[in-house]
Motif scaffolding. Structure first.
Motif, PDB file in Angstrom:
ATOM      1  N   ASP A 133     -38.890  12.453   4.114  1.00  0.00           N
ATOM      2  CA  ASP A 133     -40.043  11.744   3.553  1.00  0.00           C
ATOM      3  C   ASP A 133     -39.752  11.215   2.156  1.00  0.00           C
ATOM      4  O   ASP A 133     -40.053  10.059   1.842  1.00  0.00           O
ATOM      5  CB  ASP A 133     -41.271  12.663   3.500  1.00  0.00           C
ATOM      6  CG  ASP A 133     -41.879  12.927   4.865  1.00  0.00           C
ATOM      7  OD1 ASP A 133     -41.504  12.244   5.843  1.00  0.00           O
ATOM      8  OD2 ASP A 133     -42.733  13.833   4.957  1.00  0.00           O
ATOM      9  N   GLU A 134     -39.165  12.052   1.304  1.00  0.00           N
ATOM     10  CA  GLU A 134     -38.866  11.636  -0.066  1.00  0.00           C
ATOM     11  C   GLU A 134     -37.789  10.553  -0.105  1.00  0.00           C
ATOM     12  O   GLU A 134     -37.859   9.624  -0.907  1.00  0.00           O
ATOM     13  CB  GLU A 134     -38.460  12.843  -0.906  1.00  0.00           C
ATOM     14  CG  GLU A 134     -39.620  13.784  -1.171  1.00  0.00           C
ATOM     15  CD  GLU A 134     -39.220  15.057  -1.896  1.00  0.00           C
ATOM     16  OE1 GLU A 134     -38.013  15.284  -2.136  1.00  0.00           O
ATOM     17  OE2 GLU A 134     -40.139  15.836  -2.230  1.00  0.00           O
ATOM     18  N   ARG A 157     -47.762  11.501  12.109  1.00  0.00           N
ATOM     19  CA  ARG A 157     -47.078  12.783  12.085  1.00  0.00           C
ATOM     20  C   ARG A 157     -47.949  13.883  11.486  1.00  0.00           C
ATOM     21  O   ARG A 157     -47.870  15.039  11.884  1.00  0.00           O
ATOM     22  CB  ARG A 157     -45.765  12.683  11.302  1.00  0.00           C
ATOM     23  CG  ARG A 157     -44.893  13.899  11.505  1.00  0.00           C
ATOM     24  CD  ARG A 157     -43.596  13.861  10.730  1.00  0.00           C
ATOM     25  NE  ARG A 157     -43.860  14.036   9.319  1.00  0.00           N
ATOM     26  CZ  ARG A 157     -43.643  13.111   8.402  1.00  0.00           C
ATOM     27  NH1 ARG A 157     -43.128  11.968   8.718  1.00  0.00           N
ATOM     28  NH2 ARG A 157     -43.906  13.330   7.135  1.00  0.00           N
ATOM     29  N   THR A 158     -48.810  13.551  10.534  1.00  0.00           N
ATOM     30  CA  THR A 158     -49.598  14.575   9.852  1.00  0.00           C
ATOM     31  C   THR A 158     -50.987  14.761  10.445  1.00  0.00           C
ATOM     32  O   THR A 158     -51.679  15.701  10.079  1.00  0.00           O
ATOM     33  CB  THR A 158     -49.742  14.236   8.346  1.00  0.00           C
ATOM     34  OG1 THR A 158     -50.353  12.960   8.206  1.00  0.00           O
ATOM     35  CG2 THR A 158     -48.396  14.271   7.659  1.00  0.00           C
ATOM     36  N   THR A 194     -46.283   8.138   8.890  1.00  0.00           N
ATOM     37  CA  THR A 194     -46.651   9.385   8.233  1.00  0.00           C
ATOM     38  C   THR A 194     -48.017   9.875   8.710  1.00  0.00           C
ATOM     39  O   THR A 194     -48.209  11.050   8.958  1.00  0.00           O
ATOM     40  CB  THR A 194     -46.642   9.211   6.703  1.00  0.00           C
ATOM     41  OG1 THR A 194     -45.337   8.803   6.298  1.00  0.00           O
ATOM     42  CG2 THR A 194     -47.003  10.502   5.984  1.00  0.00           C
ATOM     43  N   VAL A 202     -37.939  17.810   6.688  1.00  0.00           N
ATOM     44  CA  VAL A 202     -39.001  16.796   6.738  1.00  0.00           C
ATOM     45  C   VAL A 202     -39.302  16.284   5.338  1.00  0.00           C
ATOM     46  O   VAL A 202     -39.446  15.076   5.120  1.00  0.00           O
ATOM     47  CB  VAL A 202     -40.272  17.369   7.411  1.00  0.00           C
ATOM     48  CG1 VAL A 202     -41.461  16.433   7.241  1.00  0.00           C
ATOM     49  CG2 VAL A 202     -40.000  17.629   8.889  1.00  0.00           C
ATOM     50  N   THR A 203     -39.370  17.187   4.365  1.00  0.00           N
ATOM     51  CA  THR A 203     -39.616  16.783   2.978  1.00  0.00           C
ATOM     52  C   THR A 203     -38.492  15.885   2.471  1.00  0.00           C
ATOM     53  O   THR A 203     -38.747  14.859   1.825  1.00  0.00           O
ATOM     54  CB  THR A 203     -39.758  18.022   2.070  1.00  0.00           C
ATOM     55  OG1 THR A 203     -40.871  18.795   2.532  1.00  0.00           O
ATOM     56  CG2 THR A 203     -39.973  17.636   0.617  1.00  0.00           C
ATOM     57  N   GLU A 254     -44.371   2.668   7.248  1.00  0.00           N
ATOM     58  CA  GLU A 254     -44.162   4.045   6.811  1.00  0.00           C
ATOM     59  C   GLU A 254     -45.487   4.793   6.726  1.00  0.00           C
ATOM     60  O   GLU A 254     -45.574   5.940   7.135  1.00  0.00           O
ATOM     61  CB  GLU A 254     -43.430   4.092   5.471  1.00  0.00           C
ATOM     62  CG  GLU A 254     -43.118   5.489   4.996  1.00  0.00           C
ATOM     63  CD  GLU A 254     -42.239   6.297   5.941  1.00  0.00           C
ATOM     64  OE1 GLU A 254     -42.191   7.531   5.761  1.00  0.00           O
ATOM     65  OE2 GLU A 254     -41.619   5.753   6.862  1.00  0.00           O
ATOM     66  N   HIS A 289     -34.700   4.995   8.187  1.00  0.00           N
ATOM     67  CA  HIS A 289     -35.148   6.317   8.644  1.00  0.00           C
ATOM     68  C   HIS A 289     -33.996   7.082   9.285  1.00  0.00           C
ATOM     69  O   HIS A 289     -33.803   8.279   9.007  1.00  0.00           O
ATOM     70  CB  HIS A 289     -36.317   6.167   9.625  1.00  0.00           C
ATOM     71  CG  HIS A 289     -36.959   7.467   9.956  1.00  0.00           C
ATOM     72  ND1 HIS A 289     -36.733   8.111  11.143  1.00  0.00           N
ATOM     73  CD2 HIS A 289     -37.809   8.248   9.249  1.00  0.00           C
ATOM     74  CE1 HIS A 289     -37.415   9.235  11.152  1.00  0.00           C
ATOM     75  NE2 HIS A 289     -38.087   9.341  10.021  1.00  0.00           N
TER      76      HIS A 289
END
Length: 104
Positions: free
Chosen positions: A75-76, A101-102, A98, A71-72, A94, A48
């Motif tokens: 994440d990718e 965070r969302t 995620t 962020v994208t 992970e 990370h």
């Protein structure tokens, strides 16, 4: 696996005329036991941090969509890198990260 390659690709808007840049580096995990929760967490944190560093080198901080693109990118990059490892404990870490965070 002792090491893996982490690849980050710049996230560009739909109408960008230039090809996206990318960065890659090798992350060593040789000193970690990925079969333990501590080793899996340390590997996740290491990957990370590397993803964040690579993506920060790619994203334009003056772009209004900088945060979303960053962020994208992270994440990718994380998803692609963790797929290389095929360690179930890392996938769980992970997914948990995620989800936190969302969630609202």
């Amino acid at each position: 696996k002792a090491s893996l390659t982490t690849n980050a690709t710049e996230t560009k808007g739909q109408h960008s005329a230039t090809a996206p840049e990318s960065r890659a580096t090798t992350v060593s995990l040789a000193d970690l036991d990925l079969s333990t929760p501590q080793g899996a967490r340390a590997a996740h944190d290491r990957v990370h941090e590397t993803a964040r560093r690579l993506c920060s080198q790619l994203e334009d901080s003056q772009d209004l969509s900088h945060q979303r693109n960053f962020v994208t990118c992270v994440d990718e990059t994380m998803a692609a890198t963790l797929l290389q490892l095929r360690v179930p404990a890392l996938a769980g870490i992970e997914q948990s990260h995620t989800a936190r965070r969302t969630s609202p």
